[in-house]
Design a protein around this motif. Sequence first.
Motif, PDB file in Angstrom:
ATOM      1  N   GLY A   1       0.795  -1.224   0.000  1.00 24.35           N
ATOM      2  CA  GLY A   1       0.000   0.000   0.000  1.00 24.35           C
ATOM      3  C   GLY A   1       0.818   1.260   0.000  1.00 24.35           C
ATOM      4  O   GLY A   1       0.300   2.348   0.324  1.00 24.35           O
TER       5      GLY A   1
ATOM      6  N   VAL B   1      -0.265   2.875  -5.458  1.00 22.43           N
ATOM      7  CA  VAL B   1      -1.544   2.316  -5.916  1.00 22.43           C
ATOM      8  C   VAL B   1      -1.400   1.868  -7.372  1.00 22.43           C
ATOM      9  O   VAL B   1      -0.683   2.488  -8.156  1.00 22.43           O
TER      10      VAL B   1
ATOM     11  N   SER C   1      -7.728  -0.889  -2.057  1.00 25.73           N
ATOM     12  CA  SER C   1      -8.413   0.108  -2.876  1.00 25.73           C
ATOM     13  C   SER C   1      -9.562   0.769  -2.126  1.00 25.73           C
ATOM     14  O   SER C   1     -10.054   1.829  -2.539  1.00 25.73           O
TER      15      SER C   1
ATOM     16  N   GLU D   1      -5.041   7.226   1.589  1.00 34.42           N
ATOM     17  CA  GLU D   1      -3.635   7.170   1.989  1.00 34.42           C
ATOM     18  C   GLU D   1      -3.482   7.035   3.501  1.00 34.42           C
ATOM     19  O   GLU D   1      -2.653   6.261   3.986  1.00 34.42           O
TER      20      GLU D   1
ATOM     21  N   ARG E   1      -4.364   3.480   4.541  1.00 29.31           N
ATOM     22  CA  ARG E   1      -3.292   2.526   4.237  1.00 29.31           C
ATOM     23  C   ARG E   1      -2.140   2.669   5.222  1.00 29.31           C
ATOM     24  O   ARG E   1      -1.543   1.679   5.653  1.00 29.31           O
TER      25      ARG E   1
END
Length: 230
Positions: A58, A61, A75, A79, A82
Amino acid sequence: MPMSNILNVSDLHKSYRSGENRLTILDNINFSVPARSTFAIVGPSGSGKTTLLGLCAGLDVPDSGTVELCGTSLSSLNEDGRAKLRSQKVGFIFQNFQLLPTLTALENVSVPLELQGDKSARNTAMDLLDKVGLGERLRHYPSQLSGGEQQRVALARAFANRPEVLFADEPTGNLDAETGDRVTELLFNLNQEAGTTLIIVSHDMDLANKCDRQLRLKGGRVLEPNTASL
């Protein structure tokens, strides 16, 4: 953990713009990694290994395709999401150690835990540094340690937050053969003790052959698909 696979990668594509063109780095990558296994991503320089690791963790992407890590589709996260997942469930080891030069060995391992509010951070760090043979070097700074010693500090740091999965990018790439063998032994021993899933990116086949399974890349594509499903 309840899931059979800790990492699932499906139809992954990644490209970058190069002038007026797009350069394909990864094309139609599919594989899975069972929890608590050891897995190597291998291939020559430029084959897309490090890019693939970044997507799996991660840190980047994909253009298309999906990555499911620790039961979560990356997905579905922004940000910050992740980053939170990584801080809670993922550990990293890098070729260049990436220790903070102004912190001692003990602080490099304990500070990330302290920032998460772990009151046992210092004791955890001391225990791990002792396990990697640095119990007498706790107050040494990175500049006072050899490359092998710095990577052993990095090993201790990587396991400190008890990750479910650990990504290692060329963990012995900057070490001589003897030191690399020592670091490899410690890495696999700590991993077995902790029950962590270990995913290694390397061009070193001796290191890769120590893993349960391998994924071979060449030119951004899986070279031998069957090696990823044995």
